[in-house]
Design an enzyme around this catalytic site. Structure first.
Site, short mmCIF file in Angstrom:
data_model
loop_
_atom_site.label_atom_id
_atom_site.label_comp_id
_atom_site.label_asym_id
_atom_site.label_seq_id
_atom_site.Cartn_x
_atom_site.Cartn_y
_atom_site.Cartn_z
N ASP A 32 -10.53 5.74 -9.37
CA ASP A 32 -9.81 5.60 -8.10
C ASP A 32 -8.61 4.66 -8.31
O ASP A 32 -8.77 3.55 -8.84
CB ASP A 32 -10.81 5.00 -7.09
CG ASP A 32 -10.31 5.06 -5.66
OD1 ASP A 32 -9.46 5.91 -5.35
OD2 ASP A 32 -10.81 4.24 -4.84
N ASP B 117 -2.03 6.45 -9.62
CA ASP B 117 -1.37 6.10 -8.35
C ASP B 117 -0.02 5.44 -8.63
O ASP B 117 0.07 4.23 -8.80
CB ASP B 117 -2.29 5.17 -7.55
CG ASP B 117 -1.68 4.78 -6.22
OD1 ASP B 117 -0.53 5.22 -5.93
OD2 ASP B 117 -2.33 4.05 -5.46
N GLY C 128 -8.46 6.10 2.48
CA GLY C 128 -8.56 5.24 3.67
C GLY C 128 -9.27 5.92 4.82
O GLY C 128 -8.89 5.78 5.98
N ALA C 129 -10.34 6.67 4.51
CA ALA C 129 -10.94 7.55 5.51
C ALA C 129 -12.27 7.03 6.06
O ALA C 129 -13.07 7.80 6.59
CB ALA C 129 -11.12 8.94 4.92
N SER C 130 -12.50 5.73 5.97
CA SER C 130 -13.72 5.19 6.60
C SER C 130 -13.55 5.16 8.12
O SER C 130 -12.45 4.93 8.63
CB SER C 130 -14.00 3.77 6.09
OG SER C 130 -14.65 3.83 4.83
P1 13P Z 1 -11.64 3.07 2.98
O1 13P Z 1 -11.23 1.65 2.80
O2 13P Z 1 -11.17 3.60 4.32
O3 13P Z 1 -13.08 3.31 2.79
O4 13P Z 1 -10.85 3.95 1.89
C1 13P Z 1 -11.36 4.03 0.58
C2 13P Z 1 -10.40 4.65 -0.37
O5 13P Z 1 -9.40 5.24 -0.01
C3 13P Z 1 -10.71 4.51 -1.79
O6 13P Z 1 -9.70 5.04 -2.60
O1 G3H Z 2 -8.92 2.02 -2.38
C1 G3H Z 2 -9.53 1.02 -2.75
C2 G3H Z 2 -11.00 1.08 -2.87
O2 G3H Z 2 -11.61 0.79 -1.63
C3 G3H Z 2 -11.46 0.18 -3.98
O3 G3H Z 2 -11.42 -1.15 -3.64
O4 G3H Z 2 -10.31 -2.25 -5.57
O5 G3H Z 2 -11.76 -3.56 -4.01
O6 G3H Z 2 -12.76 -1.94 -5.61
P1 G3H Z 2 -11.57 -2.30 -4.79
ZN ZN Z 3 -7.73 4.81 -1.80
#
Ligand code: 13P
Ligand code: G3H
Ligand code: ZN
Length: 328
Positions: free
Chosen positions: A97, A119, A230-232
Protein backbone atom coordinates in the site's frame (compact mmCIF):
# COMPACT_ATOMS: atom_id res chain seq x y z
CA UNK A 1 15.18 -12.29 -9.12
CA UNK A 2 18.11 -13.56 -7.06
CA UNK A 3 18.27 -16.72 -4.97
CA UNK A 4 17.05 -14.92 -1.85
CA UNK A 5 13.85 -13.88 -3.56
CA UNK A 6 10.59 -15.74 -3.88
CA UNK A 7 7.76 -15.52 -6.38
CA UNK A 8 4.30 -14.96 -4.93
CA UNK A 9 2.92 -18.07 -6.63
CA UNK A 10 5.17 -20.13 -4.34
CA UNK A 11 3.32 -18.60 -1.39
CA UNK A 12 -0.08 -19.50 -2.86
CA UNK A 13 -0.92 -15.86 -3.59
CA UNK A 14 -2.50 -14.42 -6.74
CA UNK A 15 -2.22 -11.07 -8.50
CA UNK A 16 -5.25 -8.81 -8.98
CA UNK A 17 -5.99 -9.47 -12.66
CA UNK A 18 -8.78 -12.01 -12.39
CA UNK A 19 -10.30 -10.66 -9.20
CA UNK A 20 -10.55 -7.15 -10.68
CA UNK A 21 -12.00 -8.33 -13.99
CA UNK A 22 -14.71 -10.25 -12.13
CA UNK A 23 -15.40 -7.32 -9.77
CA UNK A 24 -15.74 -4.76 -12.58
CA UNK A 25 -18.07 -7.13 -14.46
CA UNK A 26 -20.06 -8.04 -11.37
CA UNK A 27 -20.48 -4.53 -9.92
CA UNK A 28 -18.80 -5.21 -6.59
CA UNK A 29 -15.48 -4.31 -4.95
CA UNK A 30 -12.68 -6.45 -3.53
CA UNK A 31 -11.88 -5.57 0.09
CA UNK A 32 -8.32 -4.35 0.64
CA UNK A 33 -7.71 -4.59 4.36
CA UNK A 34 -4.49 -3.29 5.94
CA UNK A 35 -2.72 -5.36 8.55
CA UNK A 36 0.33 -4.97 10.82
CA UNK A 37 0.12 -8.03 13.04
CA UNK A 38 -1.07 -11.61 13.37
CA UNK A 39 -4.44 -10.89 14.98
CA UNK A 40 -5.47 -8.52 12.22
CA UNK A 41 -4.47 -11.01 9.53
CA UNK A 42 -6.25 -13.88 11.27
CA UNK A 43 -9.39 -11.75 11.42
CA UNK A 44 -9.19 -10.79 7.74
CA UNK A 45 -8.77 -14.41 6.66
CA UNK A 46 -11.52 -15.69 8.96
CA UNK A 47 -13.99 -13.03 7.79
CA UNK A 48 -13.19 -13.55 4.11
CA UNK A 49 -13.31 -17.34 4.34
CA UNK A 50 -16.60 -17.22 6.24
CA UNK A 51 -18.10 -14.90 3.62
CA UNK A 52 -16.34 -16.61 0.67
CA UNK A 53 -14.86 -13.28 -0.41
CA UNK A 54 -11.72 -12.72 -2.46
CA UNK A 55 -9.35 -10.52 -0.52
CA UNK A 56 -6.37 -8.19 -0.81
CA UNK A 57 -4.27 -8.05 2.35
CA UNK A 58 -2.14 -4.96 2.24
CA UNK A 59 0.78 -3.48 4.10
CA UNK A 60 2.17 0.03 4.14
CA UNK A 61 5.91 0.64 4.39
CA UNK A 62 5.28 1.56 8.03
CA UNK A 63 3.60 -1.79 8.59
CA UNK A 64 6.47 -3.57 6.85
CA UNK A 65 8.98 -1.89 9.12
CA UNK A 66 6.84 -2.68 12.14
CA UNK A 67 6.31 -6.35 11.36
CA UNK A 68 9.74 -7.07 9.77
CA UNK A 69 9.83 -7.96 6.08
CA UNK A 70 10.77 -11.62 6.60
CA UNK A 71 8.18 -12.12 9.34
CA UNK A 72 5.64 -10.57 7.01
CA UNK A 73 6.32 -13.10 4.28
CA UNK A 74 5.79 -15.84 6.87
CA UNK A 75 2.54 -14.26 7.96
CA UNK A 76 1.31 -14.03 4.37
CA UNK A 77 2.04 -17.67 3.58
CA UNK A 78 0.52 -18.59 6.95
CA UNK A 79 -2.61 -16.69 5.94
CA UNK A 80 -2.95 -18.73 2.75
CA UNK A 81 -2.33 -21.98 4.65
CA UNK A 82 -4.94 -20.99 7.24
CA UNK A 83 -7.57 -20.31 4.56
CA UNK A 84 -6.85 -23.66 2.87
CA UNK A 85 -6.97 -25.46 6.21
CA UNK A 86 -10.41 -23.94 6.70
CA UNK A 87 -11.39 -25.63 3.44
CA UNK A 88 -11.50 -22.44 1.40
CA UNK A 89 -9.99 -21.60 -1.99
CA UNK A 90 -10.60 -17.83 -1.85
CA UNK A 91 -8.06 -15.86 -3.88
CA UNK A 92 -5.63 -13.95 -1.65
CA UNK A 93 -3.44 -11.12 -2.92
CA UNK A 94 -0.58 -9.57 -0.94
CA UNK A 95 -0.29 -5.89 -1.84
CA UNK A 96 2.08 -3.04 -0.98
CA UNK A 97 0.00 0.00 0.00
CA UNK A 98 1.38 3.44 -0.96
CA UNK A 99 4.81 2.39 -2.17
CA UNK A 100 6.81 5.59 -2.46
CA UNK A 101 9.80 4.48 -4.55
CA UNK A 102 10.89 1.99 -7.20
CA UNK A 103 13.30 0.43 -4.69
CA UNK A 104 10.56 -0.29 -2.15
CA UNK A 105 8.28 -1.77 -4.82
CA UNK A 106 11.12 -3.94 -6.14
CA UNK A 107 11.96 -5.12 -2.65
CA UNK A 108 8.35 -6.17 -2.06
CA UNK A 109 8.08 -7.89 -5.45
CA UNK A 110 11.30 -9.79 -4.70
CA UNK A 111 9.93 -10.74 -1.27
CA UNK A 112 6.77 -12.38 -2.65
CA UNK A 113 4.17 -9.61 -3.00
CA UNK A 114 1.70 -10.23 -5.81
CA UNK A 115 0.71 -6.59 -6.23
CA UNK A 116 2.26 -3.21 -5.47
CA UNK A 117 1.07 0.36 -5.43
CA UNK A 118 3.47 3.02 -6.61
CA UNK A 119 2.08 6.27 -5.29
CA UNK A 120 3.57 9.11 -7.27
CA UNK A 121 0.43 11.19 -6.85
CA UNK A 122 2.27 13.99 -5.01
CA UNK A 123 4.88 14.27 -7.80
CA UNK A 124 4.65 16.43 -10.92
CA UNK A 125 2.69 14.52 -13.57
CA UNK A 126 5.68 13.54 -15.72
CA UNK A 127 7.61 12.25 -12.72
CA UNK A 128 4.59 10.25 -11.60
CA UNK A 129 4.41 8.71 -15.08
CA UNK A 130 8.14 7.94 -15.10
CA UNK A 131 8.36 6.20 -11.70
CA UNK A 132 5.09 4.34 -12.28
CA UNK A 133 6.33 3.13 -15.68
CA UNK A 134 9.60 1.96 -14.08
CA UNK A 135 7.71 -0.08 -11.48
CA UNK A 136 5.37 -1.56 -14.10
CA UNK A 137 8.30 -2.67 -16.26
CA UNK A 138 9.86 -4.55 -13.36
CA UNK A 139 6.62 -5.89 -11.87
CA UNK A 140 5.20 -7.24 -15.11
CA UNK A 141 8.28 -9.40 -15.66
CA UNK A 142 7.00 -11.40 -12.69
CA UNK A 143 3.28 -11.01 -13.42
CA UNK A 144 2.89 -8.73 -10.38
CA UNK A 145 0.04 -6.20 -10.60
CA UNK A 146 0.64 -2.46 -10.23
CA UNK A 147 -1.67 0.23 -8.89
CA UNK A 148 -0.91 3.87 -9.69
CA UNK A 149 -2.54 7.03 -8.38
CA UNK A 150 -3.67 10.31 -9.92
CA UNK A 151 -4.95 13.08 -7.67
CA UNK A 152 -4.01 13.59 -4.03
CA UNK A 153 -6.07 12.56 -1.01
CA UNK A 154 -6.06 14.87 1.97
CA UNK A 155 -4.63 13.46 5.20
CA UNK A 156 -1.74 11.19 5.95
CA UNK A 157 -0.52 8.80 3.24
CA UNK A 158 2.11 6.94 5.25
CA UNK A 159 4.95 9.47 5.61
CA UNK A 160 3.43 11.79 3.03
CA UNK A 161 1.02 14.33 4.49
CA UNK A 162 -1.27 16.34 2.24
CA UNK A 163 -3.12 19.34 3.67
CA UNK A 164 -5.82 19.45 1.05
CA UNK A 165 -7.01 16.99 -1.54
CA UNK A 166 -6.60 17.56 -5.25
CA UNK A 167 -9.27 15.77 -7.20
CA UNK A 168 -8.21 13.52 -10.04
CA UNK A 169 -8.35 15.29 -13.38
CA UNK A 170 -10.28 13.00 -15.74
CA UNK A 171 -8.48 14.37 -18.78
CA UNK A 172 -5.20 12.89 -17.47
CA UNK A 173 -6.31 9.31 -16.87
CA UNK A 174 -6.19 7.94 -20.40
CA UNK A 175 -2.72 9.30 -21.00
CA UNK A 176 -1.48 8.05 -17.60
CA UNK A 177 -2.85 4.55 -18.03
CA UNK A 178 -1.55 4.35 -21.60
CA UNK A 179 1.94 5.60 -20.82
CA UNK A 180 2.48 3.65 -17.61
CA UNK A 181 0.75 0.32 -18.30
CA UNK A 182 -0.69 0.18 -14.76
CA UNK A 183 -3.26 -2.48 -13.93
CA UNK A 184 -5.44 -0.25 -11.76
CA UNK A 185 -5.76 3.41 -10.88
CA UNK A 186 -6.46 5.02 -7.51
CA UNK A 187 -8.39 8.26 -7.82
CA UNK A 188 -9.22 11.15 -5.55
CA UNK A 189 -12.94 11.94 -5.41
CA UNK A 190 -13.35 13.37 -1.93
CA UNK A 191 -12.22 10.64 0.46
CA UNK A 192 -9.22 11.05 2.74
CA UNK A 193 -7.17 8.85 5.02
CA UNK A 194 -7.70 8.48 8.75
CA UNK A 195 -10.61 9.04 11.12
CA UNK A 196 -11.28 12.73 10.40
CA UNK A 197 -12.43 12.79 6.82
CA UNK A 198 -14.85 15.71 6.92
CA UNK A 199 -15.17 18.78 9.12
CA UNK A 200 -18.89 19.12 9.76
CA UNK A 201 -20.80 21.92 11.44
CA UNK A 202 -23.39 20.69 13.99
CA UNK A 203 -26.25 19.00 12.14
CA UNK A 204 -24.42 19.09 8.82
CA UNK A 205 -24.46 15.95 6.63
CA UNK A 206 -21.37 14.33 5.11
CA UNK A 207 -21.02 15.76 1.57
CA UNK A 208 -21.37 13.28 -1.29
CA UNK A 209 -18.22 11.99 -2.97
CA UNK A 210 -17.51 13.39 -6.45
CA UNK A 211 -19.34 10.71 -8.39
CA UNK A 212 -19.33 13.07 -11.35
CA UNK A 213 -15.52 12.76 -11.53
CA UNK A 214 -15.74 8.99 -11.20
CA UNK A 215 -18.28 8.89 -14.06
CA UNK A 216 -15.99 10.96 -16.29
CA UNK A 217 -13.04 8.72 -15.47
CA UNK A 218 -15.14 5.66 -16.34
CA UNK A 219 -16.13 7.23 -19.62
CA UNK A 220 -12.53 7.82 -20.60
CA UNK A 221 -11.19 4.39 -19.60
CA UNK A 222 -14.24 2.09 -19.77
CA UNK A 223 -13.95 -1.09 -17.72
CA UNK A 224 -10.57 -0.11 -16.27
CA UNK A 225 -10.18 -1.08 -12.58
CA UNK A 226 -10.49 1.93 -10.27
CA UNK A 227 -9.35 1.98 -6.62
CA UNK A 228 -10.85 3.97 -3.77
CA UNK A 229 -8.57 4.85 -0.86
CA UNK A 230 -9.66 6.42 2.40
CA UNK A 231 -12.86 4.38 2.41
CA UNK A 232 -13.43 3.73 6.11
CA UNK A 233 -16.87 4.61 7.42
CA UNK A 234 -15.39 5.55 10.81
CA UNK A 235 -18.10 3.44 12.45
CA UNK A 236 -19.79 5.71 15.04
CA UNK A 237 -20.28 2.87 17.56
CA UNK A 238 -16.51 2.40 17.80
CA UNK A 239 -15.82 6.11 18.14
CA UNK A 240 -18.44 6.22 20.89
CA UNK A 241 -16.91 3.22 22.72
CA UNK A 242 -13.41 4.68 22.50
CA UNK A 243 -14.59 8.00 23.91
CA UNK A 244 -16.62 6.21 26.61
CA UNK A 245 -13.58 4.27 27.78
CA UNK A 246 -11.09 7.07 28.11
CA UNK A 247 -10.27 7.96 24.51
CA UNK A 248 -10.66 11.26 22.75
CA UNK A 249 -11.80 11.08 19.15
CA UNK A 250 -14.13 14.04 18.97
CA UNK A 251 -15.25 14.95 15.49
CA UNK A 252 -14.20 11.67 13.85
CA UNK A 253 -16.31 11.03 10.75
CA UNK A 254 -16.04 8.79 7.68
CA UNK A 255 -17.68 7.88 4.38
CA UNK A 256 -21.30 6.72 4.76
CA UNK A 257 -21.91 3.13 3.74
CA UNK A 258 -24.46 3.99 1.04
CA UNK A 259 -21.82 6.01 -0.78
CA UNK A 260 -19.40 3.10 -0.64
CA UNK A 261 -22.13 0.79 -1.98
CA UNK A 262 -22.62 3.14 -4.90
CA UNK A 263 -18.88 3.25 -5.56
CA UNK A 264 -18.58 -0.55 -5.34
CA UNK A 265 -21.29 -0.84 -7.98
CA UNK A 266 -19.23 1.18 -10.45
CA UNK A 267 -15.75 0.62 -11.91
CA UNK A 268 -14.37 0.91 -8.37
CA UNK A 269 -13.20 -2.65 -7.82
CA UNK A 270 -10.86 -2.23 -4.80
CA UNK A 271 -11.87 -0.45 -1.62
CA UNK A 272 -9.17 0.30 0.96
CA UNK A 273 -10.04 0.02 4.63
CA UNK A 274 -7.60 0.53 7.47
CA UNK A 275 -8.97 3.04 9.96
CA UNK A 276 -12.18 1.09 10.68
CA UNK A 277 -10.09 -1.90 11.73
CA UNK A 278 -7.92 0.28 13.95
CA UNK A 279 -11.00 1.80 15.57
CA UNK A 280 -12.65 -1.59 16.14
CA UNK A 281 -9.50 -2.97 17.79
CA UNK A 282 -8.95 0.09 19.96
CA UNK A 283 -12.59 0.20 21.03
CA UNK A 284 -12.61 -3.45 22.08
CA UNK A 285 -9.24 -3.33 23.83
CA UNK A 286 -10.29 -0.25 25.78
CA UNK A 287 -13.65 -1.77 26.66
CA UNK A 288 -12.13 -5.10 27.68
CA UNK A 289 -9.45 -3.60 29.89
CA UNK A 290 -11.87 -1.14 31.49
CA UNK A 291 -14.27 -3.97 32.34
CA UNK A 292 -11.53 -6.43 33.39
CA UNK A 293 -9.00 -4.32 35.28
CA UNK A 294 -7.13 -7.29 36.76
CA UNK A 295 -6.69 -9.10 33.43
CA UNK A 296 -3.22 -8.99 31.88
CA UNK A 297 -3.25 -11.80 29.33
CA UNK A 298 -2.89 -10.20 25.86
CA UNK A 299 -4.86 -13.09 24.35
CA UNK A 300 -7.92 -11.88 26.24
CA UNK A 301 -8.01 -8.29 25.05
CA UNK A 302 -6.49 -8.99 21.63
CA UNK A 303 -8.91 -11.91 21.30
CA UNK A 304 -11.84 -9.55 21.95
CA UNK A 305 -10.45 -7.13 19.37
CA UNK A 306 -9.93 -9.90 16.82
CA UNK A 307 -13.49 -11.19 17.23
CA UNK A 308 -14.83 -7.69 16.61
CA UNK A 309 -12.67 -7.31 13.50
CA UNK A 310 -14.17 -10.50 12.06
CA UNK A 311 -17.67 -9.13 12.66
CA UNK A 312 -16.80 -5.79 11.06
CA UNK A 313 -15.21 -7.28 7.95
CA UNK A 314 -18.01 -9.80 7.41
CA UNK A 315 -20.45 -6.92 7.54
CA UNK A 316 -18.42 -4.96 4.98
CA UNK A 317 -18.08 -7.89 2.60
CA UNK A 318 -21.77 -8.78 2.86
CA UNK A 319 -23.49 -5.43 3.18
CA UNK A 320 -21.20 -2.80 1.66
CA UNK A 321 -18.71 -4.12 -0.90
CA UNK A 322 -20.79 -6.99 -2.28
CA UNK A 323 -17.76 -9.29 -2.38
CA UNK A 324 -19.33 -12.04 -0.25
CA UNK A 325 -19.83 -15.24 -2.22
CA UNK A 326 -17.54 -14.08 -5.06
CA UNK A 327 -14.44 -15.90 -3.87
CA UNK A 328 -15.17 -19.38 -5.14
P1 13P B 1 -8.86 4.64 5.70
O1 13P B 1 -7.97 5.49 6.54
O2 13P B 1 -10.13 5.38 5.34
O3 13P B 1 -9.16 3.33 6.30
O4 13P B 1 -8.11 4.39 4.30
C1 13P B 1 -7.16 3.37 4.21
C2 13P B 1 -6.38 3.43 2.95
O5 13P B 1 -6.70 4.11 2.00
C3 13P B 1 -5.17 2.60 2.89
O6 13P B 1 -4.46 2.80 1.71
O1 G3H C 1 -3.11 4.82 3.68
C1 G3H C 1 -2.49 4.61 4.72
C2 G3H C 1 -2.78 3.38 5.48
O2 G3H C 1 -3.87 3.58 6.36
C3 G3H C 1 -1.54 2.91 6.19
O3 G3H C 1 -1.23 3.68 7.29
O4 G3H C 1 1.20 4.15 7.05
O5 G3H C 1 0.09 4.29 9.28
O6 G3H C 1 0.48 2.08 8.20
P1 G3H C 1 0.24 3.54 8.00
ZN1 ZN D 1 -4.56 4.80 0.95
Amino acid sequence: MTQNTIHYSELGLVNTREMFAAAVDGGYAIPAYNFNNMEQLQAIITACVETASPVIVQVSSGARNYANAVMLRGLASGAVAMARQMGSQIPICLHLDHGDSFELCKSCIDAGFSSVMIDGSHLPYDENVAVTRQVVEYAHKFDVSVEGELGVLAGIEDEVQAERSTYTQPDEVEDFVGKTGVDSLAISIGTSHGAYKFKLAPGEEVPPLRFDILAEVEQRIPGFPIVLHGASSVVPEYVQLINQYGGNLDGAVGVPEEQLRRAANSAVCKINIDSDGRLAMTAKVREYLANNPSEFDPRKYLGAARAELVKLMKHKNEQVLGSAGKGC
